[in-house]
Write a protein that holds these residues in place. Structure first.
Motif, PDB file in Angstrom:
ATOM      1  N   ALA A   1       0.837  -1.207   0.000  1.00 25.61           N
ATOM      2  CA  ALA A   1       0.000   0.000   0.000  1.00 25.61           C
ATOM      3  C   ALA A   1       0.871   1.256   0.000  1.00 25.61           C
ATOM      4  N   HIS A   2       0.474   2.206  -0.816  1.00 20.65           N
ATOM      5  CA  HIS A   2       1.194   3.477  -0.954  1.00 20.65           C
ATOM      6  C   HIS A   2       1.114   4.284   0.340  1.00 20.65           C
ATOM      7  N   LEU A   3       2.202   4.968   0.646  1.00 16.23           N
ATOM      8  CA  LEU A   3       2.274   5.838   1.808  1.00 16.23           C
ATOM      9  C   LEU A   3       2.709   7.220   1.325  1.00 16.23           C
ATOM     10  N   ALA A   4       1.871   8.210   1.556  1.00 13.48           N
ATOM     11  CA  ALA A   4       2.173   9.575   1.128  1.00 13.48           C
ATOM     12  C   ALA A   4       2.983  10.309   2.201  1.00 13.48           C
ATOM     13  N   GLU A   5       3.689  11.346   1.770  1.00  8.76           N
ATOM     14  CA  GLU A   5       4.503  12.134   2.701  1.00  8.76           C
ATOM     15  C   GLU A   5       3.658  12.797   3.778  1.00  8.76           C
ATOM     16  N   THR A   6       2.403  13.028   3.500  1.00 13.70           N
ATOM     17  CA  THR A   6       1.529  13.725   4.445  1.00 13.70           C
ATOM     18  C   THR A   6       0.747  12.770   5.340  1.00 13.70           C
ATOM     19  N   ASP A   7       0.952  11.458   5.185  1.00 12.25           N
ATOM     20  CA  ASP A   7       0.208  10.481   5.977  1.00 12.25           C
ATOM     21  C   ASP A   7       0.684  10.457   7.426  1.00 12.25           C
ATOM     22  N   SER A   8      -0.247  10.117   8.298  1.00 10.21           N
ATOM     23  CA  SER A   8       0.042   9.898   9.705  1.00 10.21           C
ATOM     24  C   SER A   8      -0.192   8.419   9.993  1.00 10.21           C
ATOM     25  N   VAL A   9       0.807   7.767  10.604  1.00  9.50           N
ATOM     26  CA  VAL A   9       0.734   6.330  10.877  1.00  9.50           C
ATOM     27  C   VAL A   9       0.833   6.111  12.381  1.00  9.50           C
ATOM     28  N   ASP A  10      -0.154   5.392  12.925  1.00 12.44           N
ATOM     29  CA  ASP A  10      -0.138   5.010  14.331  1.00 12.44           C
ATOM     30  C   ASP A  10       0.281   3.550  14.435  1.00 12.44           C
ATOM     31  N   VAL A  11       1.245   3.261  15.303  1.00 16.94           N
ATOM     32  CA  VAL A  11       1.728   1.897  15.546  1.00 16.94           C
ATOM     33  C   VAL A  11       1.137   1.465  16.885  1.00 16.94           C
ATOM     34  N   LEU A  12       0.161   0.533  16.807  1.00 16.76           N
ATOM     35  CA  LEU A  12      -0.616   0.141  17.986  1.00 16.76           C
ATOM     36  C   LEU A  12      -0.405  -1.321  18.328  1.00 16.76           C
TER      37      LEU A  12
END
Length: 79
Positions: free
Chosen positions: A62-73
């Motif tokens: 899946a593509h990840l954009a520079e503006t994305d926010s990712v939570d590691v839960l």
């Protein structure tokens, strides 16, 4: 550069609450985080869910954009 937030055991394993990472896909993000934080973080990351902008990400392609926010839960229980 995606903004990453670590929670609970992921934050402990990384010894950080968050990071900024250049990655084009979820798989690249996982690899970059393991390289940065090491084998204990890799173990924890394998148990974690990733939420990209609030939606669960399960496909490493899946593509990840520079503006994305990712939570590691990490998994958690409560009551």
């Amino acid at each position: 550069m995606a903004t990453i937030r670590f929670f609970a055991g992921a934050a402990e394993a990384a010894d950080a609450d968050g990071a900024n990472v250049n990655a084009g896909t979820i798989g690249e993000l996982r690899a970059a985080l393991v390289q940065r934080y090491g084998p204990e973080f890799a173990r924890v990351l394998g148990l974690c869910s990733l939420l990209v902008n609030g939606s669960r990400a399960t496909d490493d392609a899946a593509h990840l954009a520079e503006t994305d926010s990712v939570d590691v839960l990490p998994p958690f229980a409560g009551g």
